[in-house]
Design a protein around this motif. Structure first.
Motif, PDB file in Angstrom:
ATOM      1  N   VAL A 272       0.848  -1.187   0.000  1.00 40.31           N
ATOM      2  CA  VAL A 272       0.000   0.000   0.000  1.00 40.31           C
ATOM      3  C   VAL A 272       0.888   1.243   0.000  1.00 40.31           C
ATOM      4  N   LEU A 273       0.678   2.109  -0.980  1.00 40.24           N
ATOM      5  CA  LEU A 273       1.458   3.343  -1.103  1.00 40.24           C
ATOM      6  C   LEU A 273       0.608   4.528  -0.656  1.00 40.24           C
ATOM      7  N   ILE A 274       1.168   5.319   0.250  1.00 45.67           N
ATOM      8  CA  ILE A 274       0.433   6.454   0.817  1.00 45.67           C
ATOM      9  C   ILE A 274       1.313   7.709   0.802  1.00 45.67           C
TER      10      ILE A 274
ATOM     11  N   ALA B  94      -3.210   4.485  -2.269  1.00 45.98           N
ATOM     12  CA  ALA B  94      -4.246   4.953  -1.338  1.00 45.98           C
ATOM     13  C   ALA B  94      -3.859   6.342  -0.845  1.00 45.98           C
ATOM     14  N   GLY B  95      -4.167   7.339  -1.676  1.00 41.62           N
ATOM     15  CA  GLY B  95      -3.759   8.691  -1.340  1.00 41.62           C
ATOM     16  C   GLY B  95      -2.276   8.915  -1.568  1.00 41.62           C
TER      17      GLY B  95
ATOM     18  N   ILE C 160      -7.214   4.754  -6.206  1.00 39.97           N
ATOM     19  CA  ILE C 160      -8.517   5.327  -5.850  1.00 39.97           C
ATOM     20  C   ILE C 160      -8.449   6.822  -6.086  1.00 39.97           C
ATOM     21  N   HIS C 161      -9.534   7.346  -6.660  1.00 36.60           N
ATOM     22  CA  HIS C 161      -9.535   8.769  -7.014  1.00 36.60           C
ATOM     23  C   HIS C 161     -10.852   9.400  -6.562  1.00 36.60           C
ATOM     24  N   PRO C 162     -10.778  10.594  -5.956  1.00 35.51           N
ATOM     25  CA  PRO C 162     -11.974  11.185  -5.357  1.00 35.51           C
ATOM     26  C   PRO C 162     -12.833  11.974  -6.348  1.00 35.51           C
TER      27      PRO C 162
END
Ligand code: GAR
Length: 210
Positions: free
Chosen positions: A6-8, A87-88, A108-110
């Motif tokens: 997971v990349l944040i 993830a962000g 994921i994109h808002p």
């Protein structure tokens, strides 16, 4: 077990939703590594609390994007990753990185892509007078926020919504949708093909998810 890297870059509330889903037995996977390009990212503490390997890697220590991305690849592959989860993560990835994880890199994109790639998605939706807003999950390709869609969650924009309330509403959807999509990956049901995205061998409609 299906391994997730997971990349944040920041808060890591999506990471938390993923860790919680694993904990609850709803996501048959494990997080092999959390990687942040920001040393102080709150998400790193979430990973440590969950007993998951967490590392920061400062892009400013590298001469260019390609060498930073190569260093990330080495760390990710050292821990093993069946799916790489953005993830962000707020840095643009080089073509070499995207190619290396082709078909197993999800973002994921808002916004309701293809609307509003890039930044400030909530303000832009308000400014445009959109009647609905949401979030999108997609496989990553060379085109920024442009890869094939996996799932979207949408909701109506209320008259009194602000960028902040939209962000909260989007995040609540994100925290449900990401674990669901990663469950499909962990169950080996979700793939990117030349035709687009397939779930259980059927072409996924990009819309209609809640
Ligand atoms: C999420 O809302 C995600 O959609 C967005 O950043 C937030 C990260 O929150 N991503 C992007 O804007 C990608 N360009 P989190 O750190 O609490 O998961």
């Amino acid at each position: 077990t299906h391994r997730l890297a997971v990349l944040i870059s920041g808060t890591g509330s999506n990471l938390q939703a993923i860790l919680d889903a694993i904990d609850a037995g709803e996501l048959p996977a494990r997080v092999s590594l959390v990687l942040s390009n920001k040393a102080g990212a709150a998400g790193l503490a979430r990973a440590e609390r969950a007993g998951v390997p967490a590392q920061a890697i400062d892009h400013r220590g590298f001469p260019d994007r390609a060498s930073f991305d190569q260093a990330m690849i080495e760390r990710i592959d050292a821990h093993g990753a069946d799916t790489v989860v953005l993830a962000g993560f707020m840095r643009i990835l080089s073509p070499g990185f995207v190619r290396h994880y082709q078909g197993r890199l999800i973002n994921i994109h808002p916004s309701l892509l293809p609307k509003y790639p890039g930044l400030n998605t909530h303000a832009r939706a308000l400014e445009a007078g959109d009647r609905e807003h949401g979030c999108s999950l997609h496989f990553v390709t060379d085109e920024l926020d442009g890869g094939p869609l996996i799932a979207q969650a949408r909701f109506p924009v209320a008259a009194n919504d602000t960028a902040e309330t939209l962000s909260e509403k989007v995040q609540a959807r994100e925290h449900r949708l990401y674990p669901q999509v990663l469950r499909w990956r962990a169950q080996q049901r979700l793939q990117m093909t030349d035709q687009g995205v397939e779930l259980d061998g059927e072409r996924l409609p990009a819309q209609g998810f809640q």
